[in-house]
Design a protein around this motif. Structure first.
Motif, PDB file in Angstrom:
ATOM      1  N   MET A  55      -6.099  -0.334 -15.338  1.00  0.00           N
ATOM      2  CA  MET A  55      -5.347   0.614 -14.545  1.00  0.00           C
ATOM      3  C   MET A  55      -5.931   0.656 -13.127  1.00  0.00           C
ATOM      4  O   MET A  55      -7.136   0.726 -12.946  1.00  0.00           O
ATOM      5  N   LYS A  56      -5.055   0.597 -12.143  1.00  0.00           N
ATOM      6  CA  LYS A  56      -5.492   0.667 -10.753  1.00  0.00           C
ATOM      7  C   LYS A  56      -5.947   2.070 -10.397  1.00  0.00           C
ATOM      8  O   LYS A  56      -5.401   3.053 -10.882  1.00  0.00           O
ATOM      9  N   VAL A  84      -6.464  -0.466  -4.656  1.00  0.00           N
ATOM     10  CA  VAL A  84      -6.262   0.974  -4.817  1.00  0.00           C
ATOM     11  C   VAL A  84      -4.845   1.321  -4.368  1.00  0.00           C
ATOM     12  O   VAL A  84      -4.380   0.845  -3.320  1.00  0.00           O
ATOM     13  N   GLU A  85      -4.150   2.126  -5.177  1.00  0.00           N
ATOM     14  CA  GLU A  85      -2.829   2.631  -4.812  1.00  0.00           C
ATOM     15  C   GLU A  85      -3.008   3.922  -4.017  1.00  0.00           C
ATOM     16  O   GLU A  85      -3.706   4.836  -4.476  1.00  0.00           O
ATOM     17  N   PHE A  86      -2.393   4.000  -2.841  1.00  0.00           N
ATOM     18  CA  PHE A  86      -2.514   5.178  -1.985  1.00  0.00           C
ATOM     19  C   PHE A  86      -1.171   5.876  -1.827  1.00  0.00           C
ATOM     20  O   PHE A  86      -0.128   5.229  -1.751  1.00  0.00           O
ATOM     21  N   PHE A  95       1.223   2.809  -0.387  1.00  0.00           N
ATOM     22  CA  PHE A  95       0.785   1.421  -0.225  1.00  0.00           C
ATOM     23  C   PHE A  95      -0.386   1.119  -1.150  1.00  0.00           C
ATOM     24  O   PHE A  95      -1.014   2.017  -1.706  1.00  0.00           O
ATOM     25  N   SER A  96      -0.662  -0.170  -1.290  1.00  0.00           N
ATOM     26  CA  SER A  96      -1.800  -0.638  -2.065  1.00  0.00           C
ATOM     27  C   SER A  96      -2.738  -1.366  -1.108  1.00  0.00           C
ATOM     28  O   SER A  96      -2.291  -2.147  -0.261  1.00  0.00           O
ATOM     29  N   HIS A  97      -4.034  -1.099  -1.239  1.00  0.00           N
ATOM     30  CA  HIS A  97      -5.014  -1.734  -0.363  1.00  0.00           C
ATOM     31  C   HIS A  97      -6.306  -1.966  -1.134  1.00  0.00           C
ATOM     32  O   HIS A  97      -6.880  -1.024  -1.682  1.00  0.00           O
ATOM     33  N   ARG A  98      -6.708  -3.222  -1.219  1.00  0.00           N
ATOM     34  CA  ARG A  98      -7.952  -3.608  -1.891  1.00  0.00           C
ATOM     35  C   ARG A  98      -8.050  -3.039  -3.307  1.00  0.00           C
ATOM     36  O   ARG A  98      -9.066  -2.491  -3.709  1.00  0.00           O
TER      37      ARG A  98
END
Length: 132
Positions: free
Chosen positions: A1-2, A78-80, A73-76
């Motif tokens: 899971m992210k 992680v979902e933000f 958004f998703s970055h490295r």
């Protein structure tokens, strides 16, 4: 899971003779307006003053709030989910010597209508065009 994270961010639109100031961390592909996370108990305009001081050793005056955007958004890995407050800002001193990032992993660039830089969130491009 992210991993997932919700955050509040404040960002500034600062027009200079070179264009509108952008920033990105080294290794990132996209650019963003300078700013950062709002801390607990901190107002968005206060966070913006703090972030410009930390990142550029630059004192600013925070002007009109021009937008509040929701950014998913998703970055490295992680979902933000980010709620972002955008303000016009002006430096309190002349920028004769330019702008220098104080963090070694931070890059700066200037946006103009013809520059072709990839800016996130996408809705910011319209803010930049209006700020130009």
């Amino acid at each position: 899971m992210k991993a997932k994270e919700i955050r509040v961010r404040a960002a500034g639109i600062m027009r200079t003779p070179e264009g509108i100031l952008l920033q990105r961390k080294q290794g990132d592909k996209v650019w963003a307006l300078p700013g950062g996370r709002v801390e607990i108990g901190e107002r968005t305009a206060e966070a913006l003053v703090r972030e410009f001081d930390e990142e550029f050793s630059l004192r600013i005056t925070v002007g009109e709030r021009v937008a509040v955007l929701e950014n998913l958004f998703s970055h490295r890995g992680v979902e933000f989910h980010s709620i972002e407050f955008y303000y016009h800002v002006t430096p309190t001193v002349s920028l004769i010597e330019g702008i220098t990032a104080q963090e070694s992993d931070l890059e700066t660039e200037f946006w103009t209508p013809k520059c072709g830089l990839e800016v996130r969130p996408v809705q910011c491009v319209e803010l930049l065009r209006r700020g130009w």
